[in-house]
Design an enzyme around this catalytic site. Structure first.
Site, PDB file in Angstrom:
ATOM      1  N   HIS A  31       0.845  -1.195   0.000  1.00  0.00           N
ATOM      2  CA  HIS A  31       0.000   0.000   0.000  1.00  0.00           C
ATOM      3  C   HIS A  31       0.880   1.244   0.000  1.00  0.00           C
ATOM      4  O   HIS A  31       1.974   1.259   0.574  1.00  0.00           O
ATOM      5  CB  HIS A  31      -0.941   0.013   1.212  1.00  0.00           C
ATOM      6  CG  HIS A  31      -0.232   0.192   2.528  1.00  0.00           C
ATOM      7  ND1 HIS A  31      -0.116   1.424   3.149  1.00  0.00           N
ATOM      8  CD2 HIS A  31       0.404  -0.694   3.336  1.00  0.00           C
ATOM      9  CE1 HIS A  31       0.557   1.278   4.283  1.00  0.00           C
ATOM     10  NE2 HIS A  31       0.883   0.004   4.427  1.00  0.00           N
ATOM     11  N   HIS A  75       0.874   5.777  -1.532  1.00  0.00           N
ATOM     12  CA  HIS A  75       0.317   6.826  -2.398  1.00  0.00           C
ATOM     13  C   HIS A  75       1.069   6.836  -3.728  1.00  0.00           C
ATOM     14  O   HIS A  75       1.884   7.730  -4.009  1.00  0.00           O
ATOM     15  CB  HIS A  75       0.415   8.184  -1.705  1.00  0.00           C
ATOM     16  CG  HIS A  75      -0.379   8.281  -0.441  1.00  0.00           C
ATOM     17  ND1 HIS A  75      -1.691   7.847  -0.350  1.00  0.00           N
ATOM     18  CD2 HIS A  75      -0.064   8.755   0.798  1.00  0.00           C
ATOM     19  CE1 HIS A  75      -2.144   8.058   0.873  1.00  0.00           C
ATOM     20  NE2 HIS A  75      -1.175   8.602   1.597  1.00  0.00           N
TER      21      HIS A  75
END
Length: 362
Positions: free
Chosen positions: A147, A149
């Site tokens: 995970h 951005h």
């Protein structure tokens, strides 16, 4: 014979000739039948030999494939699964990610955070190669939940045979921008002591919109589209129609499931049903755990109707909202075929297909 022919009457001679002819015809017929029987027997023996050869080849091939597959056994099992959650900022991504962290020990998988320099969502080409290599070849970390951005990355461009499973969550674009605006100034209850980039700026979102500030400008809405569009230059050209269409294409073709912040519990429930290897127990944890709404932005004030109306006049909002509505419709379509509501509770549908008319019959 000549003496017999002289002594026998003509009628008897004719009968003898007919009897001889009939006997010869019978013998020839029997010989022909024997020849046909021998041919059938030879063909049967030949077919049997062919079957034996084919069986030997099949068995040899199976043994070869078993030897070859033994080296790549991991790639054919559930333990080779990799999930990538390229989380969009301020979409409840921390709340959802913490569910994955809470379950990883119990469900036996690894969680890895992709921490990019200055939270840059676009990787250099060399980092793209490194990342793809890590995700596909780092066997010690599989099964894995990555995970971070980071914008969508197309693994097929790098010759990867088995791609990771992409998932994501998006949010109403104005709600997301408002949350991000206050987050940069006041932080949240997750790490309340951390100093934020805009800390000290007490201007409200409404005041920013009224003054035409840069932190609340329509251009700041342009984020969810490029995150789904990916690592193409056009994705990051604000207001690009091509980027919008590419983001839609990737959402339906490259993502297994995309949820919405406003219906996060349903998203968690469907993930648990589809990927129990990772998310078994996630729904109960979301409902009863202390981290279901872990990160809440501090000092957030809802915008006025006037501020919302001003942002909605922009072409950028219209495009981002179109993408959000597209994602929401797709999510609701998937949900309608996966769950039913009864007495205010959601229930997963049972398996709705089976196999029949299986041939050949043994």
């Amino acid at each position: 014979m000549g003496l017999l022919r002289v002594m026998m009457p003509p009628k008897l001679q004719l009968l003898a000739l007919l009897a001889f002819a009939v006997a010869m015809f019978f013998l020839e017929n029997q010989i022909q039948k024997l020849e046909e029987s021998r041919g059938k027997l030879e063909r049967a023996i030949a077919r049997h030999e062919v079957r034996e050869i084919e069986q030997r080849h099949t068995q040899d091939g199976l043994r070869e494939r078993e030897r070859d597959s033994s080296a790549t056994l991991l790639s054919d099992s559930e333990d080779d699964v990799v999930i990538i959650y390229n989380r969009v900022p301020k979409t409840a991504s921390t709340s959802f990610t913490n569910i994955a962290y809470d379950l990883c020990g119990k469900n036996h998988y690894h969680v890895l955070h992709i921490n990019t320099t200055k939270n840059n969502p676009v990787m250099s080409i060399q980092d793209q190669v490194r990342f793809v290599k890590n995700v596909t070849e780092w066997r010690e970390m599989k099964p894995a939940f990555y995970h971070g951005h980071v914008s969508f990355l197309d693994f097929t461009k790098f010759g990867v045979k088995r791609k990771p499973i992409y998932i994501n969550v998006i949010r109403d674009p104005i709600e997301r921008l408002v949350s991000y605006y206050y987050f940069l100034r006041f932080g949240d209850d997750y790490r309340p002591g951390l100093r934020r980039r805009k800390q000290g700026d007490k201007k409200t979102f409404d005041e920013c919109v009224s003054a035409g500030g840069s932190d609340c400008a329509p251009e700041k809405l342009w984020l969810q589209i490029p995150f789904f569009c990916g690592h193409y230059s056009e994705c990051w050209n604000v207001g690009s129609q091509w980027a919008l269409e590419q983001a839609k294409y990737n959402l339906v073709n490259e993502y297994m499931l995309v949820g919405v912040t406003e219906e996060l519990e349903d998203f968690v429930m469907m993930l648990e049903a589809a990927l129990p290897r990772f998310f078994k127990g996630a729904t109960e944890l979301y409902k009863t755990g202390k981290k279901s709404h872990l990160r809440k932005t501090s000092e957030k004030k809802p915008p006025t109707k006037e501020s919302i109306a001003k942002l909605q006049q922009s072409a950028i909002w219209k495009m981002e909202n179109e993408f959000y509505e597209f994602a929401l419709e797709q999510f609701q379509f998937v949900r309608a075929h996966a769950v039913r509501e009864k007495d205010g509770e959601l229930y997963l549908l049972a398996q709705n297909f089976f196999y029949e008319k299986i041939y050949p019959k043994n």
